[in-house]
Write an enzyme that holds these catalytic residues in place. Structure first.
Site, PDB file in Angstrom:
ATOM      1  N   ASP A  97      11.694 -13.908  -3.570  1.00 47.93           N
ATOM      2  CA  ASP A  97      11.751 -13.823  -2.115  1.00 47.93           C
ATOM      3  C   ASP A  97      13.036 -14.467  -1.624  1.00 47.93           C
ATOM      4  O   ASP A  97      13.544 -15.400  -2.258  1.00 47.93           O
ATOM      5  CB  ASP A  97      10.538 -14.516  -1.474  1.00 47.93           C
ATOM      6  CG  ASP A  97      10.287 -14.059  -0.049  1.00 47.93           C
ATOM      7  OD1 ASP A  97      11.032 -14.502   0.859  1.00 47.93           O
ATOM      8  OD2 ASP A  97       9.371 -13.261   0.175  1.00 47.93           O
ATOM      9  N   THR A 154       3.281  -0.054   1.726  1.00 45.59           N
ATOM     10  CA  THR A 154       2.749   1.176   2.287  1.00 45.59           C
ATOM     11  C   THR A 154       3.900   2.030   2.795  1.00 45.59           C
ATOM     12  O   THR A 154       4.596   1.649   3.745  1.00 45.59           O
ATOM     13  CB  THR A 154       1.769   0.864   3.422  1.00 45.59           C
ATOM     14  OG1 THR A 154       0.696   0.064   2.912  1.00 45.59           O
ATOM     15  CG2 THR A 154       1.192   2.139   4.013  1.00 45.59           C
ATOM     16  N   PHE A 167      -5.453  -1.937  -1.093  1.00 49.82           N
ATOM     17  CA  PHE A 167      -6.577  -1.733  -0.181  1.00 49.82           C
ATOM     18  C   PHE A 167      -7.209  -3.081   0.145  1.00 49.82           C
ATOM     19  O   PHE A 167      -8.432  -3.239   0.120  1.00 49.82           O
ATOM     20  CB  PHE A 167      -7.605  -0.784  -0.800  1.00 49.82           C
ATOM     21  CG  PHE A 167      -7.026   0.557  -1.169  1.00 49.82           C
ATOM     22  CD1 PHE A 167      -6.796   1.520  -0.203  1.00 49.82           C
ATOM     23  CD2 PHE A 167      -6.673   0.837  -2.482  1.00 49.82           C
ATOM     24  CE1 PHE A 167      -6.254   2.757  -0.537  1.00 49.82           C
ATOM     25  CE2 PHE A 167      -6.123   2.070  -2.827  1.00 49.82           C
ATOM     26  CZ  PHE A 167      -5.914   3.028  -1.845  1.00 49.82           C
ATOM     27  N   GLY A 188      -7.183  -3.566  15.079  1.00 53.13           N
ATOM     28  CA  GLY A 188      -5.819  -4.067  15.166  1.00 53.13           C
ATOM     29  C   GLY A 188      -5.344  -4.429  13.780  1.00 53.13           C
ATOM     30  O   GLY A 188      -5.753  -3.827  12.792  1.00 53.13           O
ATOM     31  N   CYS A 232      -2.277  -3.220   9.436  1.00 54.87           N
ATOM     32  CA  CYS A 232      -2.389  -1.938   8.728  1.00 54.87           C
ATOM     33  C   CYS A 232      -2.782  -0.771   9.626  1.00 54.87           C
ATOM     34  O   CYS A 232      -2.035   0.204   9.734  1.00 54.87           O
ATOM     35  CB  CYS A 232      -3.391  -2.069   7.584  1.00 54.87           C
ATOM     36  SG  CYS A 232      -2.818  -3.128   6.236  1.00 54.87           S
ATOM     37  N   LYS A 270      -0.165   0.277  12.422  1.00 50.86           N
ATOM     38  CA  LYS A 270       1.094   0.719  11.821  1.00 50.86           C
ATOM     39  C   LYS A 270       0.905   1.988  11.001  1.00 50.86           C
ATOM     40  O   LYS A 270       1.724   2.922  11.076  1.00 50.86           O
ATOM     41  CB  LYS A 270       1.668  -0.389  10.938  1.00 50.86           C
ATOM     42  CG  LYS A 270       2.963  -0.020  10.221  1.00 50.86           C
ATOM     43  CD  LYS A 270       3.510  -1.192   9.448  1.00 50.86           C
ATOM     44  CE  LYS A 270       2.726  -1.490   8.200  1.00 50.86           C
ATOM     45  NZ  LYS A 270       2.928  -0.463   7.136  1.00 50.86           N
ATOM     46  N   LYS A 314      -8.823 -10.274  13.735  1.00 50.80           N
ATOM     47  CA  LYS A 314     -10.161 -10.288  13.163  1.00 50.80           C
ATOM     48  C   LYS A 314     -10.452 -11.699  12.693  1.00 50.80           C
ATOM     49  O   LYS A 314      -9.527 -12.504  12.511  1.00 50.80           O
ATOM     50  CB  LYS A 314     -10.261  -9.303  11.984  1.00 50.80           C
ATOM     51  CG  LYS A 314      -9.371  -9.673  10.803  1.00 50.80           C
ATOM     52  CD  LYS A 314      -9.445  -8.655   9.676  1.00 50.80           C
ATOM     53  CE  LYS A 314     -10.731  -8.729   8.910  1.00 50.80           C
ATOM     54  NZ  LYS A 314     -10.723  -7.884   7.695  1.00 50.80           N
TER      55      LYS A 314
END
Length: 430
Positions: free
Chosen positions: A30, A122, A156, A266, A269, A272, A328
């Site tokens: 990173d 993704t 997932f 919301g 994922c 978008k 969430k």
């Protein structure tokens, strides 16, 4: 096996820690030195249940982090776990993926043996084949399918249960073009398949694997929006939507998951990914009407909630508590949170807003630095004229006498978790 992960956000950190848990030697690459230092110190840079323990257990042993791409040379495969944020038109920004692919290619130029590059980000169909592979090939001088391979392994993982979702998956999707790539992917995921009691392993093409991720999220988003649309209709007729949705969920063709009607979806994922696949479809000349309708229903739920408040009083000058700021429960992520349009609309109406969330307050403060923030739900309710429940944290379900501290105990429940009782002007959104 020796694996490298480029990127250490929600996906990168989780898969790195989980691969280490499966027995692989993992290095996280990173550009953020603070994140690298945190991982090497055994601290997770993100809030995710169960992740702190895995990072602390494996840091310094099977898990380490670095800013040096050269560390990749000693690994067998590299996973690209980079952000693909939405642009203004809904399409994805591939800037990070492109930059990392070029840097990876420059590094692999010095590698003598075979290497597998797996897209975990993704991305819309064709991206791995037409962006990732060619950039690595151009920078490395190597040939795709011979000296290195590309593959796609969509994730997932739900925020709040990401570790559990990785270690006990419903399915594992492996997209590749060569037997050699499939064989290496089999070796990588063999410990997980054994541990997770033989989940289905779907072997498919790279484009199909890319599309499976979008189709998965688009279907779930549309299911939630359909549940909300039906619940909105129920409310117009005075019908208890929970009883209706519970009943249809008993049908094996429908299932009960993702039928929880309320304020909408919301996160990082669903918003978008639905926007991206809609934009991608339009780019090919197809109008995805059903998916656009799912987005429209979702975007309308916060306004319906505010309409219920306006039926009681004009919000101008009123103190309104917004309970729940994360998108969430179980996460501090506010991306796509339904509380954001609520706060924006309340401020536009001249309301005095106070927000509370168990873990997401600091993230929301960066977006709305000038509203008040409480250190507990009870404190947020003191002298409030209304409370809007935006996130279904368990502690909000336990609220009772705390509502008595409000000036006007108006409670609009966007998640249907507060218990209706005498003395509260209570209304559920659905």
């Amino acid at each position: 096996m020796k694996l490298s992960i480029i990127g250490s956000g929600y996906v990168g950190t989780t898969i790195a820690a989980c691969f280490a848990e499966l027995g692989h030697d993992v290095v996280n690459v990173d550009i953020d030195e603070d994140i690298v230092a945190a991982l090497n110190d055994g601290r997770s840079p993100i809030h995710e249940p169960g992740l702190d323990e895995l990072v602390a257990e494996h840091a310094g042993d099977r898990l380490r982090a670095t800013t040096d791409y050269e560390e990749i040379l000693d690994t067998d495969a590299t996973f690209l776990a980079l952000p693909t944020p939405a642009t203004d038109d809904g399409s994805i920004d591939l800037g990070a993926v492109k930059a990392a692919s070029t840097s990876l290619g420059e590094t692999l130029a010095a590698k003598d043996d075979y290497h597998l590059v797996v897209t975990k980000s993704t991305v819309v169909p064709t991206t791995t084949e037409e962006v990732v592979g060619p950039r690595i090939a151009a920078a490395s001088g190597k040939t795709v399918g011979e000296e290195f391979d590309i593959a796609m392994n969509p994730e997932f993982q739900r925020e709040g249960t990401a570790v559990e979702d990785f270690l006990a998956p419903d399915k594992i999707v492996l997209g590749a073009h060569t037997d050699r790539a499939y064989d290496l992917l089999d070796d990588i995921f063999a410990p997980l398949v054994e541990r997770a009691d033989e989940p289905p392993v779907v072997k498919t093409g790279i484009r199909e694997a890319e599309m499976i991720k979008y189709a998965n999220n688009a279907f779930l988003a549309a299911k939630i929006s359909l549940a909300n649309d039906l619940a909105n209709i129920c409310k117009e007729f005075g019908v208890d939507s929970a009883e209706v949705l519970d009943a249809i969920g008993l049908d094996s063709r429908i299932g009960s998951a993702f039928l929880g009607a309320g304020l909408g979806w919301g996160g990082s994922c669903f918003p978008k990914d639905t926007a991206a696949i809609i934009a991608a479809a339009r780019g090919r000349g197809y109008e995805p009407r059903l998916l656009q309708a799912a987005v429209d229903v979702n975007d309308g739920q916060p306004e319906r909630m505010l309409d219920l408040l306006r039926e009681r009083f004009d919000p101008e000058g009123k103190r309104v508590a917004v309970l729940g700021l994360s998108f969430k429960p179980g996460t501090d992520d506010i991306r796509g949170s339904r509380s954001i349009p609520l706060v924006e609309a309340l401020l536009d109406a001249g309301a005095d807003v106070v927000g509370y969330d168990p873990v997401a307050t600091e993230n929301m403060r960066e977006l709305f630095p000038d509203i008040d923030y409480a250190d507990s739900a009870a404190a947020a309710l003191v002298d409030a004229d209304a409370a809007l429940v935006a996130t279904d944290w368990d502690e909000f379900a336990a609220l009772d006498e705390q509502f008595d501290e409000m000036r006007e105990p108006v409670v609009i429940d966007g998640r249907r978790i507060v218990t209706r009782r005498d003395g509260i002007d209570y209304e559920s959104l659905v």
